[in-house]
Design a protein around this motif. Structure first.
Motif, PDB file in Angstrom:
ATOM      1  N   ASP A   1       0.654  -1.170  -0.224  1.00 16.16           N
ATOM      2  CA  ASP A   1      -0.099   0.071  -0.222  1.00 16.16           C
ATOM      3  C   ASP A   1       0.816   1.478  -0.466  1.00 16.16           C
ATOM      4  O   ASP A   1       0.198   2.153   0.124  1.00 16.16           O
TER       5      ASP A   1
ATOM      6  N   LYS B   1     -11.257  -7.394   9.529  1.00 15.75           N
ATOM      7  CA  LYS B   1     -10.480  -7.390  10.603  1.00 15.75           C
ATOM      8  C   LYS B   1     -10.595  -7.876  12.063  1.00 15.75           C
ATOM      9  O   LYS B   1      -9.948  -7.504  12.797  1.00 15.75           O
TER      10      LYS B   1
ATOM     11  N   ALA C   1     -10.788  -7.549   0.639  1.00 16.08           N
ATOM     12  CA  ALA C   1     -10.244  -6.886   1.597  1.00 16.08           C
ATOM     13  C   ALA C   1     -10.291  -8.318   3.137  1.00 16.08           C
ATOM     14  O   ALA C   1     -11.613  -9.090   3.418  1.00 16.08           O
ATOM     15  N   GLU C   2      -9.377  -8.402   3.860  1.00 20.85           N
ATOM     16  CA  GLU C   2      -9.616  -9.676   4.884  1.00 20.85           C
ATOM     17  C   GLU C   2      -9.734  -9.023   6.317  1.00 20.85           C
ATOM     18  O   GLU C   2      -9.818  -7.900   5.779  1.00 20.85           O
TER      19      GLU C   2
END
Length: 98
Positions: free
Chosen positions: A30, A96, A93-94
């Motif tokens: 990122d 959280k 996205a994974e």
């Protein structure tokens, strides 16, 4: 005395699979500067003249776009990635809260 040569990732980016793996790792950081550096490395591996021809961009424009001192436009990035023989894909996205 042992002589060593400078490591250059471009020497190992010969297949679309290797390029895709390298880009995936760069995107995972990122970090825009790191991603630009990775794009530059891959372009050098493919040959900057070849990438310029395939994208319709000048070599000078490519060098400037990925030098780290400027932010390339998305259309430039898209054209360059396509010239590498790989494609951008999105995945969830994974979570959280796992």
């Amino acid at each position: 005395m042992v002589k060593i040569s400078k490591f250059d990732a471009a020497d190992y980016l010969k297949t679309p699979e290797a390029i895709a793996a390298y880009l995936t790792e760069a995107f995972a950081t990122d970090d825009a500067a790191y991603i630009c550096a990775a794009l530059d490395t891959i372009a050098r591996a493919k040959g900057m003249t070849s990438v310029a021809k395939e994208t319709g961009l000048s070599r000078e424009s490519l060098y400037k776009s990925f030098s780290g001192s400027s932010k390339p436009e998305f259309d430039t990035v898209r054209k360059v990635i396509n010239s590498f023989g790989v494609k951008l894909v999105a995945e969830p996205a994974e979570s959280k809260t796992a």
